[in-house]
Design a protein around this motif. Structure first.
Motif, mmCIF file in Angstrom:
data_model
loop_
_atom_site.group_PDB
_atom_site.id
_atom_site.type_symbol
_atom_site.label_atom_id
_atom_site.label_comp_id
_atom_site.label_asym_id
_atom_site.label_seq_id
_atom_site.Cartn_x
_atom_site.Cartn_y
_atom_site.Cartn_z
ATOM 1 N N LEU A 106 0.818 -1.199 0.000
ATOM 2 C CA LEU A 106 0.000 0.000 0.000
ATOM 3 C C LEU A 106 0.862 1.264 0.000
ATOM 4 O O LEU A 106 1.768 1.398 0.803
ATOM 5 N N GLY A 107 0.572 2.141 -0.935
ATOM 6 C CA GLY A 107 1.312 3.392 -1.017
ATOM 7 C C GLY A 107 2.546 3.333 -1.880
ATOM 8 O O GLY A 107 3.257 4.333 -2.010
ATOM 9 N N SER A 108 2.819 2.184 -2.508
ATOM 10 C CA SER A 108 4.048 2.056 -3.305
ATOM 11 C C SER A 108 4.022 2.951 -4.538
ATOM 12 O O SER A 108 5.059 3.292 -5.086
ATOM 13 N N GLY A 109 2.824 3.360 -4.995
ATOM 14 C CA GLY A 109 2.736 4.232 -6.163
ATOM 15 C C GLY A 109 2.597 5.697 -5.815
ATOM 16 O O GLY A 109 2.297 6.521 -6.689
ATOM 17 N N PHE A 110 2.819 6.057 -4.553
ATOM 18 C CA PHE A 110 2.658 7.439 -4.117
ATOM 19 C C PHE A 110 3.938 8.255 -4.316
ATOM 20 O O PHE A 110 5.046 7.722 -4.266
ATOM 21 N N ASP A 111 3.750 9.576 -4.518
ATOM 22 C CA ASP A 111 4.853 10.532 -4.577
ATOM 23 C C ASP A 111 4.791 11.343 -3.281
ATOM 24 O O ASP A 111 3.834 12.081 -3.055
ATOM 25 N N TYR A 112 5.828 11.248 -2.456
ATOM 26 C CA TYR A 112 5.790 11.831 -1.115
ATOM 27 C C TYR A 112 5.969 13.355 -1.112
ATOM 28 O O TYR A 112 5.769 13.992 -0.085
ATOM 29 N N ASP A 113 6.315 13.924 -2.276
ATOM 30 C CA ASP A 113 6.403 15.377 -2.366
ATOM 31 C C ASP A 113 5.072 15.993 -2.814
ATOM 32 O O ASP A 113 4.918 17.212 -2.802
ATOM 33 N N MET A 114 4.127 15.144 -3.186
ATOM 34 C CA MET A 114 2.817 15.618 -3.625
ATOM 35 C C MET A 114 1.813 15.507 -2.482
ATOM 36 O O MET A 114 2.023 14.763 -1.517
ATOM 37 N N LEU A 122 -2.917 10.509 -8.910
ATOM 38 C CA LEU A 122 -1.733 9.798 -9.399
ATOM 39 C C LEU A 122 -1.884 8.294 -9.202
ATOM 40 O O LEU A 122 -1.738 7.506 -10.146
ATOM 41 N N ASN A 123 -2.182 7.875 -7.979
ATOM 42 C CA ASN A 123 -2.295 6.445 -7.678
ATOM 43 C C ASN A 123 -3.485 5.830 -8.394
ATOM 44 O O ASN A 123 -3.412 4.685 -8.872
ATOM 45 N N GLY A 124 -4.585 6.583 -8.475
ATOM 46 C CA GLY A 124 -5.755 6.081 -9.198
ATOM 47 C C GLY A 124 -5.458 5.838 -10.660
ATOM 48 O O GLY A 124 -5.915 4.841 -11.244
ATOM 49 N N ALA A 125 -4.663 6.734 -11.278
ATOM 50 C CA ALA A 125 -4.285 6.559 -12.681
ATOM 51 C C ALA A 125 -3.419 5.321 -12.859
ATOM 52 O O ALA A 125 -3.571 4.574 -13.842
ATOM 53 N N ILE A 126 -2.509 5.083 -11.902
ATOM 54 C CA ILE A 126 -1.656 3.886 -11.951
ATOM 55 C C ILE A 126 -2.517 2.622 -11.895
ATOM 56 O O ILE A 126 -2.231 1.620 -12.558
ATOM 57 N N LEU A 127 -3.598 2.678 -11.110
ATOM 58 C CA LEU A 127 -4.505 1.534 -10.979
ATOM 59 C C LEU A 127 -5.480 1.414 -12.147
ATOM 60 O O LEU A 127 -6.271 0.476 -12.206
ATOM 61 N N GLY A 128 -5.428 2.391 -13.067
ATOM 62 C CA GLY A 128 -6.247 2.301 -14.267
ATOM 63 C C GLY A 128 -7.563 3.057 -14.213
ATOM 64 O O GLY A 128 -8.408 2.899 -15.095
ATOM 65 N N GLU A 131 -9.699 9.997 -14.828
ATOM 66 C CA GLU A 131 -9.777 11.210 -14.019
ATOM 67 C C GLU A 131 -11.227 11.535 -13.666
ATOM 68 O O GLU A 131 -11.527 11.926 -12.533
ATOM 69 N N ALA A 132 -12.122 11.323 -14.624
ATOM 70 C CA ALA A 132 -13.541 11.599 -14.380
ATOM 71 C C ALA A 132 -14.088 10.690 -13.283
ATOM 72 O O ALA A 132 -14.846 11.136 -12.407
ATOM 73 N N PHE A 133 -13.689 9.420 -13.316
ATOM 74 C CA PHE A 133 -14.149 8.477 -12.292
ATOM 75 C C PHE A 133 -13.620 8.877 -10.919
ATOM 76 O O PHE A 133 -14.358 8.876 -9.927
ATOM 77 N N LEU A 134 -12.342 9.240 -10.855
ATOM 78 C CA LEU A 134 -11.739 9.627 -9.573
ATOM 79 C C LEU A 134 -12.375 10.898 -9.019
ATOM 80 O O LEU A 134 -12.559 11.019 -7.801
ATOM 81 N N LYS A 135 -12.735 11.836 -9.901
ATOM 82 C CA LYS A 135 -13.419 13.042 -9.443
ATOM 83 C C LYS A 135 -14.775 12.702 -8.841
ATOM 84 O O LYS A 135 -15.185 13.282 -7.819
ATOM 85 N N SER A 136 -15.473 11.733 -9.464
ATOM 86 C CA SER A 136 -16.789 11.347 -8.957
ATOM 87 C C SER A 136 -16.701 10.613 -7.626
ATOM 88 O O SER A 136 -17.651 10.615 -6.847
ATOM 89 N N LYS A 137 -15.548 9.986 -7.355
ATOM 90 C CA LYS A 137 -15.368 9.197 -6.129
ATOM 91 C C LYS A 137 -14.493 9.918 -5.098
ATOM 92 O O LYS A 137 -14.237 9.364 -4.019
ATOM 93 N N TYR A 138 -14.050 11.128 -5.431
ATOM 94 C CA TYR A 138 -13.081 11.827 -4.591
ATOM 95 C C TYR A 138 -13.549 11.985 -3.145
ATOM 96 O O TYR A 138 -12.823 11.629 -2.199
ATOM 97 N N GLU A 139 -14.744 12.502 -2.927
ATOM 98 C CA GLU A 139 -15.249 12.731 -1.570
ATOM 99 C C GLU A 139 -15.359 11.423 -0.795
ATOM 100 O O GLU A 139 -15.050 11.364 0.397
ATOM 101 N N GLU A 140 -15.780 10.366 -1.475
ATOM 102 C CA GLU A 140 -15.897 9.051 -0.842
ATOM 103 C C GLU A 140 -14.526 8.531 -0.396
ATOM 104 O O GLU A 140 -14.379 7.982 0.704
ATOM 105 N N ILE A 141 -13.517 8.720 -1.249
ATOM 106 C CA ILE A 141 -12.154 8.274 -0.923
ATOM 107 C C ILE A 141 -11.623 9.009 0.302
ATOM 108 O O ILE A 141 -11.090 8.404 1.230
ATOM 109 N N VAL A 142 -11.779 10.344 0.308
ATOM 110 C CA VAL A 142 -11.257 11.167 1.402
ATOM 111 C C VAL A 142 -11.972 10.843 2.711
ATOM 112 O O VAL A 142 -11.341 10.725 3.765
ATOM 113 N N GLU A 143 -13.288 10.671 2.634
ATOM 114 C CA GLU A 143 -14.062 10.375 3.838
ATOM 115 C C GLU A 143 -13.662 9.032 4.430
ATOM 116 O O GLU A 143 -13.475 8.898 5.649
ATOM 117 N N PHE A 144 -13.498 8.023 3.573
ATOM 118 C CA PHE A 144 -13.145 6.693 4.072
ATOM 119 C C PHE A 144 -11.739 6.697 4.681
ATOM 120 O O PHE A 144 -11.487 6.039 5.693
#
Length: 251
Positions: A106-114, A122-128, A131-144
């Motif tokens: 977990l976190g292996s695809g993260f950039d620690y300066d970002m 970034l990590n969502g793009a690596i997982l495929g 951007e539109a999907f990640l924007k729609s799920k952004y609040e859910e990700i942050v809350e969880f």
């Protein structure tokens, strides 16, 4: 009037067939690239062959939760990396059907300066994920992830638990067909472990096929239908969960 109905066999989602994995390790302690080059060019560099997996075979059916157990160094993480496509087996073959979400480091695809926000995309793009999907799920990700005001702070200021929570939240935002899990339920504090366990159970109940590694036999007994027991890279036992776990505990 009786009716004879044909029972269709469950679809195989993961098929591991006679897989072996060899690594070459330098025999001498080398402290720099320059030293490595000198040793290699002079013909003095010697290698040891290490066989991490030895003729491993098993299958995982659609919707099944397969446990993978064994002591440290047994080859569990190597097996998961081979199934995930990160490593190519030296011999043998692996067939995986459906989209795969590996949760290995977990976190292996993260950039620690970002920031956390930037790393979600970034990590969502690596997982495929788009951007539109990640924007729609952004609040859910942050809350969880329970990051709060730290979402716009660089990751270098995060604790290891915060990084793990964010990575887990991004990785499980969709329901994959195949989920590869390595000790992920041990991340974070007790409350988040329970939360992540519940998320895992949701994925499993939704029909996701899971390959699950844990050193916790109670977790394996609770969540898995069958278990592969690896010992020194070989399959020591493969079968019904309680029988394999009982034999492992007695060994």
């Amino acid at each position: 009037m009786s009716c004879i109905c044909e029972v269709k066999p469950m679809e195989t989602m993961i098929e591991v067939n006679d897989v072996s994995m060899h690594f070459r390790m330098a025999n001498d302690r080398i402290n720099s690239i320059k030293e490595y080059a000198i040793q290699r060019l002079s013909g003095k560099l010697k290698y040891n062959e290490f066989e991490a997996l030895k003729h491993v075979s098993f299958d995982v059916k659609r919707g099944e939760v397969m446990g993978l157990i064994g002591r440290n160094g047994a080859g569990k993480s190597t097996m998961l990396k081979v199934i995930s496509g990160i490593l190519k087996p030296t011999t043998g073959s692996v067939a995986v059907r459906g989209n795969v979400a590996p949760m290995l480091e977990l976190g292996s695809g993260f950039d620690y300066d970002m920031t956390g926000r930037e790393n979600i995309f970034l990590n969502g793009a690596i997982l495929g994920y788009s951007e539109a999907f990640l924007k729609s799920k952004y609040e859910e990700i942050v809350e969880f992830a329970e990051i709060g005001q730290f979402i716009d702070v660089p990751l270098r200021n995060y604790s290891s638990g915060m990084i793990a929570r964010l990575a887990f939240s991004v990785a499980t935002v969709v329901v994959p067909e195949v989920l590869i899990v390595d000790e992920v339920l041990s991340v974070g504090d007790a409350a988040f472990q329970e939360k992540s366990r519940n998320r895992m159970m949701e994925l499993m109940s939704g029909g996701t096929t899971v390959m699950f590694v844990s050193h916790s036999l109670p977790q394996i007994r609770e969540m898995c239908s069958r278990v592969v027991w690896l010992e020194q890279g070989k399959v020591r036992m493969f079968g019904e969960t309680q029988a394999v776990c009982d034999a492992y505990e007695a060994s």
